[in-house]
Design a protein around this motif. Structure first.
Motif, short mmCIF file in Angstrom:
data_model
loop_
_atom_site.label_atom_id
_atom_site.label_comp_id
_atom_site.label_asym_id
_atom_site.label_seq_id
_atom_site.Cartn_x
_atom_site.Cartn_y
_atom_site.Cartn_z
N GLY A 158 1.00 4.92 8.37
CA GLY A 158 0.57 3.66 8.36
C GLY A 158 0.57 2.86 6.97
N PHE A 159 0.22 1.81 7.05
CA PHE A 159 0.30 1.10 5.58
C PHE A 159 -0.49 1.84 4.40
N PHE A 160 -1.48 2.19 4.72
CA PHE A 160 -2.41 3.06 3.59
C PHE A 160 -1.64 4.37 3.31
N ASN A 161 -0.86 4.71 4.03
CA ASN A 161 0.26 6.04 3.50
C ASN A 161 0.75 5.65 2.31
N LEU A 162 1.16 4.32 2.02
CA LEU A 162 2.00 3.78 1.05
C LEU A 162 1.02 3.79 -0.31
N LEU A 163 -0.07 3.76 -0.21
CA LEU A 163 -0.88 3.28 -1.29
C LEU A 163 -1.42 4.88 -1.85
N ASN A 164 -0.89 5.73 -2.27
CA ASN A 164 -1.06 6.93 -2.96
C ASN A 164 -0.90 6.88 -4.27
N PRO A 165 -1.67 7.74 -5.29
CA PRO A 165 -1.77 7.25 -6.55
C PRO A 165 -0.30 7.45 -7.24
#
Length: 372
Positions: A158-165
């Motif tokens: 999903g989209f939040f998979n892309l917002l990793n550190p």
């Protein structure tokens, strides 16, 4: 080296050219609210027009590198293009919207002589610079890190998979690198007080960029790198250090060369650690997208190669010539008073003369004073 490997290198070069050339455009737009402020002697609009005039002759040509990179990816590696653009649908949509808003704001800013109109255009230029500068780093960091991809090469996250550190650090890296590149470009292309102020920002930003970009490149190399990719990592790090010293000495040409090499070294590092993959799968390495299982046919790649051989030198020569023609510095004294189409009253022409009225204010013979 076969044609798939050749076109992998070509796409890396195209993205590198885009980040180098469009990078300073983004930097100029990002710095407009700061360097473009009025100082009591010169109004902010005049200062912002100086900044826009530095990129005015070249910014639209710089964007062609992105179009060419995307087209080359679509034609040479259709599977890579399909999966990557599906996974990054929302971030790429935001980048596209930002670029469109930026184009419209730059082109239409001077069409109406109204401070409020120009203010909103400046907002559009700022958003259209900050958003892509951040998201390009997030996107490419995720490409290197890998995405949850299934056996059918479909993105399952999903989209939040892309917002990793790691990806967020990549976004902060491109944000600071482009801002520094833009500040150095402004100090190279302007004269007088604008040049002095840009040079001050270049010093501060280059130090912050050295720290953040150094951390990102070190993380990339230690986690995903190969032995040979230490070479571009070290080259980019040395260039970043050189940029700090060059900005301190006000050696604008050397500083711009250093930031250019730093961006090029970063791009080589990212594509180098990626090869031979084009999009790794975090689900199972067997599902990785590679240059082998995503490339087009040999016939397609052959036609593309012949087209590139003939067209690419022409494009590079033309763009180099345009930079040479517009190489002079720009100062506040060279900017004329604000011009544009004023807000019109009903029945008025754009020059403010009413129908039936001469430029000296008198009524033409045989016409009534109401213009009928």
């Amino acid at each position: 080296m076969g044609l798939p490997e050749f076109w992998f290198i070509v796409i890396a070069v195209l993205f590198g050219g885009y980040f180098i050339l469009e990078g300073f455009d983004f930097g100029v737009g990002m710095l407009m609210p700061f360097i473009g402020r009025g100082d009591g002697r010169v109004d902010g609009d005049t200062r912002r027009r100086v900044l826009l005039n530095t990129i005015g002759p070249v910014w639209d040509a710089n964007e062609v590198w992105l179009l060419t990179a995307g087209g080359a990816m679509f034609a040479a590696f259709g599977g890579w293009y399909a999966t990557m653009f599906s996974a990054f649908y929302f971030p790429l949509l935001l980048i596209l919207v930002g670029l469109i808003v930026r184009v419209v704001a730059i082109e239409w800013r001077g069409k109406i002589n109204d401070p409020r109109w120009r203010m909103w255009c400046d907002v559009g230029i700022g958003l259209g610079s900050w958003i892509p500068a951040l998201l390009w780093g997030v996107a490419f960091a995720n490409v290197v890190r890998g995405l949850p991809i299934a056996a059918d090469h479909q993105y399952t996250g999903g989209f939040f998979n892309l917002l990793n550190p790691y990806a967020l650090l990549g976004g902060l890296t491109t944000l600071l690198v482009f801002a520094t590149h833009g500040a150095v470009f402004l100090s190279l292309k302007t004269a007088g007080e604008i040049r002095d102020e840009a040079a001050k920002y270049a010093v501060r930003l280059s130090v912050a960029t050295l720290v953040v970009a150094g951390a990102f490149l070190l993380w990339t190399q230690l986690e995903y790198g190969k032995t040979w990719t230490w070479v571009p990592v070290i080259l980019a790090a040395l260039a970043a250090v050189g940029a700090v010293f060059a900005t301190l000495r006000r050696a604008e040409g050397l500083a711009f060369a250093a930031t250019t090499v730093a961006i090029a070294g970063t791009v080589v590092t990212l594509f180098g650690v990626l090869y031979p993959n084009v999009l790794p799968s975090t689900t199972d390495p067997a599902f990785n997208l590679t240059i082998g299982n995503t490339s087009s046919s040999h016939y397609t790649l052959t036609i593309m190669t012949w087209a590139a051989v003939f067209i690419t030198p022409v494009v590079i020569l033309y763009q180099g010539w345009s930079y040479w023609v517009f190489r002079q510095r720009i100062s506040l004294e060279q900017i004329p008073p604000s011009v544009g189409l004023p807000s019109l009253l009903v029945g008025e022409r754009s020059d403010g003369i009413r129908p039936g009225e001469r430029s000296d204010g008198k009524i033409r013979q045989g016409e009534r004073s109401d213009g009928k």
